[in-house]
Design an enzyme around this catalytic site. Structure first.
Site, PDB file in Angstrom:
ATOM      1  N   HIS A   1       0.057  11.679   4.112  1.00 33.77           N
ATOM      2  CA  HIS A   1       1.178  11.589   5.349  1.00 33.77           C
ATOM      3  C   HIS A   1       1.281  12.842   5.529  1.00 33.77           C
ATOM      4  O   HIS A   1       1.830  13.514   4.590  1.00 33.77           O
ATOM      5  CB  HIS A   1       2.061  10.388   4.626  1.00 33.77           C
ATOM      6  CG  HIS A   1       1.807   9.202   4.432  1.00 33.77           C
ATOM      7  ND1 HIS A   1       1.628   8.060   5.093  1.00 33.77           N
ATOM      8  CD2 HIS A   1       1.100   8.466   3.019  1.00 33.77           C
ATOM      9  CE1 HIS A   1       1.358   7.086   4.593  1.00 33.77           C
ATOM     10  NE2 HIS A   1       0.950   7.316   3.299  1.00 33.77           N
TER      11      HIS A   1
ATOM     12  N   GLU B   1      -0.031  -2.012  -2.914  1.00 35.20           N
ATOM     13  CA  GLU B   1       0.627  -0.848  -3.526  1.00 35.20           C
ATOM     14  C   GLU B   1       1.932  -1.447  -4.277  1.00 35.20           C
ATOM     15  O   GLU B   1       1.678  -1.518  -5.384  1.00 35.20           O
ATOM     16  CB  GLU B   1       1.184   0.212  -2.340  1.00 35.20           C
ATOM     17  CG  GLU B   1       1.825   1.444  -2.913  1.00 35.20           C
ATOM     18  CD  GLU B   1       2.681   2.141  -2.047  1.00 35.20           C
ATOM     19  OE1 GLU B   1       2.518   1.831  -1.018  1.00 35.20           O
ATOM     20  OE2 GLU B   1       2.894   3.314  -2.511  1.00 35.20           O
TER      21      GLU B   1
ATOM     22  N   ASP C   1      -1.444  11.300  -1.092  1.00 37.93           N
ATOM     23  CA  ASP C   1      -0.476  10.603  -0.344  1.00 37.93           C
ATOM     24  C   ASP C   1       0.841  11.344   0.183  1.00 37.93           C
ATOM     25  O   ASP C   1       0.761  11.588   1.251  1.00 37.93           O
ATOM     26  CB  ASP C   1       0.262   9.658  -1.629  1.00 37.93           C
ATOM     27  CG  ASP C   1       0.897   8.429  -0.661  1.00 37.93           C
ATOM     28  OD1 ASP C   1       0.591   8.243   0.305  1.00 37.93           O
ATOM     29  OD2 ASP C   1       1.211   7.428  -1.774  1.00 37.93           O
TER      30      ASP C   1
END
Ligand code: HPA
Ligand code: ZN
Length: 347
Positions: free
Chosen positions: A28, A209, A287
């Protein structure tokens, strides 16, 4: 005849990881906002944050779960306001990626995290796209931009976001789904994903997740995703495990993220070896590296150390990342060859 030493018995783990060409498939951009840049941008833009120093920010980075992280992540992004801010954020990441031998970066951004606080979609995408173009021209990093819908917002907001994206269609390769997973199943976004696929976007989604295997089923069946982001809870369901390995649906796992958000602790429980053994296609990714304590090579390194991954396992993981990316076939073959050369060099 002289004895020829054929095999080195030891190799420097970090050096080997650094040399492997890799694809980063789960990152991200907003999660690469380092405390230094956050404070600098907040000051420039007159945004008030509850931190007085870099140490204050770092001290706050202790997360109980996904939501406690998301609260700080959305607070942090409020420091980003104009096109230059988004350019600086993205370009700093691409520089880091290039320094770690990332040859392909497929990066998420969260348009609604900005549009809901009054920033235009065009401001965000223009800054990110300029940085991506410069990275491709000057850093030898190929970039794919994926816009993620916030799943804790209504589907109508995702539909509006898709509408705003259409004029930038050529700059964005796909759509994703992120933010608070529990209570926000993929089925909530079936229509907007259908529309996005019809417009030619590839589809991926965070699933499994913190959410159950059932959400992964929905992501595959209803959203028709071609990759699953995280996917840990797939392993709770043998039928789903079988399907994901048979159909070779890649998983973008994130070791340090899973550890820091208390999804999987300690790190030696991270199921990447199991996934490899079962014939799945796991990949290693970072991530939100500014929050979780490591970019891509640190994720490979930490997981390799605790799980005692072999050089062959690491080369396989690098190859899987390339295979699971959306670059052209001939580029995949070129990068595969470089992985093999790097592997041969250690013998
Ligand atoms: N999970 C869900 N949403 C996110 C994440 C994540 O790890 N990072 C940024 N948004
Ligand atoms: Zn993520």
């Amino acid at each position: 005849m002289k004895y020829v030493k054929m095999y080195k018995t030891k190799f420097d783990l970090l050096e080997f990881i650094s040399k492997l060409p890799k694809a980063e498939l789960h990152l991200h951009l907003e999660g690469t906002l380092e405390p230094e840049m956050m404070l600098e941008k907040a000051k420039k833009n007159g945004v008030k944050l509850p931190y007085n120093s870099i140490e204050d920010v770092k001290k706050a980075y202790r997360f109980k779960d996904l939501q406690s992280f998301l609260d700080l992540y959305y607070l942090g992004v409020s420091s980003l306001v104009d096109e230059d801010d988004f350019f600086d954020l993205a370009y700093a990441y691409f520089k880091k990626a290039s320094s770690q031998n990332v040859k392909r970066a497929e990066v998420f951004f969260d348009p609604q995290a900005h549009t809901r606080r009054g920033i235009d979609f065009s401001t965000v995408i223009k800054g990110i796209y300029k940085a991506a173009k410069k990275a491709e021209d000057e850093l030898n990093v190929s970039v794919g931009i994926i816009m993620s819908f916030l799943r804790d917002m209504p589907e109508s907001s995702a539909e509006e976001t898709l509408e705003q994206a259409l004029q930038y269609r050529k700059w964005i390769i796909g759509v994703g789904l992120d933010s608070k997973e529990l209570g926000n199943p993929p089925s909530k976004f079936e229509r907007v994903f259908k529309r996005a696929r019809e417009e030619g976007f590839i589809a991926v989604a965070h699933a499994g997740e913190e959410g159950p295997a059932e959400y992964v089923w929905e992501a595959i069946k209803l959203l028709k995703v071609s990759r699953i982001d995280h996917g840990y809870h797939i392993l709770d369901d043998p039928t789903l495990t079988e399907k994901v390995s048979q159909e070779k649906i890649p998983l973008t796992t994130c070791p340090l993220s899973a550890l820091k958000l208390n999804h999987i602790t300690p790190l030696d429980k991270f199921p990447i070896k199991t996934m490899l053994k079962l014939g799945m296609i796991p990949t290693v990714n970072s991530d939100d590296p500014a929050y979780f304590g490591g970019y891509l090579n640190e994720n490979y390194y930490q997981i390799a150390k605790v799980l005692k991954l072999s050089a062959s396992d690491l080369a396989t993981l690098a190859k899987y990342s390339i295979m699971a990316s959306y670059i052209q076939y001939d580029k995949k073959v070129d990068l595969f060859n470089i992985v093999d050369e790097t592997y041969c060099e250690i013998f």
